[in-house]
Design an enzyme around this catalytic site. Sequence first.
Site, short mmCIF file in Angstrom:
data_model
loop_
_atom_site.label_atom_id
_atom_site.label_comp_id
_atom_site.label_asym_id
_atom_site.label_seq_id
_atom_site.Cartn_x
_atom_site.Cartn_y
_atom_site.Cartn_z
N THR A 161 -6.07 -8.84 6.05
CA THR A 161 -7.18 -9.36 6.85
C THR A 161 -8.47 -8.85 6.23
OG1 THR A 161 -7.08 -7.42 8.29
CG2 THR A 161 -5.80 -9.35 8.99
N GLU A 213 -10.30 -6.54 7.13
CA GLU A 213 -10.44 -5.09 7.18
C GLU A 213 -9.46 -4.44 6.20
OE1 GLU A 213 -10.30 -1.50 10.43
OE2 GLU A 213 -10.16 -3.56 11.16
N LEU A 214 -9.95 -3.57 5.35
CA LEU A 214 -9.14 -3.00 4.26
C LEU A 214 -7.91 -2.26 4.79
CD1 LEU A 214 -9.26 -2.53 1.11
CD2 LEU A 214 -10.24 -0.29 1.66
N ASP A 215 -6.75 -2.61 4.27
CA ASP A 215 -5.47 -1.93 4.55
C ASP A 215 -5.15 -1.87 6.05
OD1 ASP A 215 -5.19 -1.45 1.81
OD2 ASP A 215 -6.21 0.48 1.94
N HIS A 228 0.86 -1.19 0.00
CA HIS A 228 0.00 0.00 0.00
C HIS A 228 0.90 1.24 0.00
CE1 HIS A 228 -3.61 2.35 0.83
NE2 HIS A 228 -2.87 3.05 1.66
C1 GRF Z 1 0.98 0.64 -6.11
O1 GRF Z 1 1.19 1.97 -5.71
C2 GRF Z 1 0.57 -0.20 -4.93
O2 GRF Z 1 1.14 0.21 -3.73
C3 GRF Z 1 -0.92 0.03 -4.88
O3 GRF Z 1 -1.33 0.09 -6.22
C4 GRF Z 1 -0.23 0.51 -7.03
C5 GRF Z 1 -0.04 -0.55 -8.07
O4 GRF Z 1 0.95 -0.20 -8.99
N1 GRF Z 1 -1.56 -1.00 -4.11
P1 GRF Z 1 1.54 -1.32 -9.95
O5 GRF Z 1 0.36 -1.94 -10.70
O6 GRF Z 1 2.27 -2.31 -9.11
O7 GRF Z 1 2.45 -0.57 -10.90
#
Ligand code: GRF
Length: 216
Positions: free
Chosen positions: A143, A145-147, A111
């Site tokens: 899990t 729960e999101l993020d 994330h």
């Molecule tokens: C990344 O910034 C990742 O952290 C988020 O979505 C984006 C995906 O980028 N979950 P990519 O498809 O890996 O280039």
Amino acid sequence: MAKLKVGVLISGRGSNMAALIEAARSPGYPAEIAVVISNVATAGGLETARQAGIPAVAIPHKGYPDRESFDRAVSAELERHGVGLVALAGFLRIQSPWFPAHWKDRILNIHPSLLPSFPGLHVQQQALDAGVRLSGCTVHFVTAELDAGPIVAQAAVPVLPGDDADRLAARILRQEHRLYPEVVRWFAEGRLRVDGQRVAVEGLPAGATLLFSPEP
Ligand code: GRF
């Protein structure tokens, strides 16, 4: 020793997926990318994976009556490829509670913020609007729960004057590409112990670090 088989779930360009594929090319890396699955048939990352010789499968979620039946189809495909770790990498589909329960402690996400700050979408804009001086990325177990699952590791980057969401996203993305392969390596080496909301990383080799600091 047999390498851990990783299944990567994507929805778009797949640059984190590509970073994992690249890392897995080096002979000493303890994991291999066994399959890439996208819920979006046109995702650019599918083509990148195919060019790297990795099975790449589109499973459009629209073909399923509800979230859980889609999740079960994805899961069946992962299991068909013998996957022992699921790596979400820009997978933009909310999952039913069944999926993280089924893959408990065997599913990671990356994330682009220092969680628990700024979960959800439009993350870099959230960081800019909040005026933080430091942002970054987080790899965590998933899990229901999101993020919000147990955090394994984070990398920090500065928020600089004149940043817009795109500039900040690009700076964070460079760190994502370092961090995710490192965490997958630790998982594959059996170093990660989940204890409630906390994760212990056992026996890091000399030179390895849990602290990914801002670039100068
Ligand atoms: C990344 O910034 C990742 O952290 C988020 O979505 C984006 C995906 O980028 N979950 P990519 O498809 O890996 O280039």
